[in-house]
Design a protein around this motif. Structure first.
Motif: not given
Lengths: 253, 253
Positions: A44-46, A51, A62, A64-70, A72-74, B27, B56, B58, B60, B125
């Motif tokens: 994957s690539r971001l 962040r 970990l 974390h982006q600004n959104v989502n509980l999970e 984005v990479n870990w 955040f 977060k 959103d 989270s 991605e």
DNA sequence: CATTAGATTTCGGCA
DNA sequence: TGCCGAAGTCTAATG
């Protein structure tokens, strides 16, 4: 809790900061503009973006982006880290074997960099309730033994918080460590660490492990350290839970 | 990136700080000594200890201990927050409907409090999925075996969707089930269920499990059911690398 | 909006 | 250490 916070660190300083945090096995948090690449179980690539990067004391990694509980990479615990300077940009690489995988963060700007070293000995109780045992004993100290008096709860030490501190009928200091389930060697070791905090105490200090039962190994260790065990079942919380739950649901309607 | 960082905030200031962060949909990160209670899908309690609390933009809600990749307590996006002062301690309550649940953090000491408002428009991605394998084989059926033709994907049966349906060079029906990782007995059982949907078929029906590898138990079961295994690694290339068009679009970051 | 399947699932328990 | 199964799973896609 020990901590250090820095704003807008330049690359070289950031590198040293991260190195320091890793060396101290601290909990590191970076707010940074970065790129991220992962190769291993997938690829994957971001692209560039702001962040929050976290490295825990056990090597959890970990992003974390600004959104989502999970995140984005870990990368799971026991990740090995390498920090380096590349073209005046800090690159953090987390590597793991089995499965072989690698997570790379290229930092363009670090806004807030912080790390802290905290004590947290408590683990989550999903079913049994240690706190209920503590409450029960604090209100009914005679449960422990005749003449016992609880003087304080959550007494802070460098090794964590002592569940209950009290005195027996002879005025000896008593340190109580509670477990809601069968206690193992870890519980005994924990209790021992608390006792060690009071080594210079004038009077005798008694350490008491309070739990429904202990493993054989724990019992051996208790004897070795000259600590005691008090059998106590956690209070049946079914009724209480029900009322609490009902209370919660009715409150919001 | 806009941010604000404060150390050792007193309760009232902490309350205002959190309010400000929530209002700005920032955040938020707190390093704090706290207790945590959760009620909803389950019931849990976490005694006093030093943790990292994150909210977060959103909604989270995450509470991280010093160890483990996963948060010890959490609440998914769109959580509604309430912050209040109780006995000189700040309590953050995150509530959600459907399922009805509530996460409560009682803060005893806040060491580092920070919030930031960052911009992050890029999304991840990712390659290396099961779907990539399916796509690859659908476009290049010869990968499976000489003369294989894929006739349809996501063929609907009462037991689910068959990844790829096709025919071998002799015209026998072939059912392909894909796994992007080492396949276990469950994958074989699933393939078997698909096969059972074609029991009344005139010609022979071949079931093929396509995965990078299989467990020993899965292999045994495959033999028992007279099914086949085809070793195939999921493609590990990002779209960006494969497609010129995508490359063109992603060039202007 | 409910359902479903996949996940770089993670995590704990047990052989 | 490896496999199995559960999870407050989460998340994106689909009807």
């Amino acid at each position: 809790m020990k901590f250090r916070v820095e704003k807008n660190l330049k690359s070289e300083d950031l590198l040293n900061f991260i190195d320091e945090a890793l060396k101290k096995r601290a909990f590191l948090i970076l707010n940074a503009c970065c790129r991220v690449e992962y190769k291993g179980r997938a690829v994957s690539r971001l692209g560039l973006g702001e962040r929050t990067v976290i490295i825990k004391s056990d090597g959890s990694f970990l992003i974390h982006q600004n959104v989502n509980l999970e995140p984005v990479n870990w990368q799971p615990p026991k990740t090995k880290f390498k920090v380096e300077l590349d073209n005046d940009k800090v690159i953090i690489t987390g590597s793991r074997q089995k499965p072989k995988e690698k997570l790379e963060v290229k930092i363009y700007t670090a806004y807030v960099s912080s790390y802290h070293i905290g004590t947290d000995t408590k683990s989550l109780e999903l079913a049994g309730y240690e706190q209920d045992m503590v409450d029960l004993v604090y209100k009914n100290p005679e449960i422990i033994e005749n003449g016992f008096r609880a003087t304080s709860t959550e007494y802070s030490t460098s090794n964590g918080f002592i569940d209950i501190l009290g005195k027996d009928k002879n005025g000896n200091l008593m340190i109580l460590e509670f477990k809601s389930r069968r206690a193992g060697v870890n519980a005994v070791k924990q209790l021992k660490r608390y006792i060690d905090n009071f080594l210079d105490h004038k009077k005798q200090v008694r350490g008491l492990l309070v739990a429904p039962s202990v493993t054989d190994e724990a019992l051996e260790l208790l004897e070795k350290y000259e600590l005691e065990f008090k059998e106590l079942e956690p209070p049946r919380e079914l009724e209480k839970d029900k009322s609490l739950t009902l209370d919660f649901f009715s409150r919001n309607e």
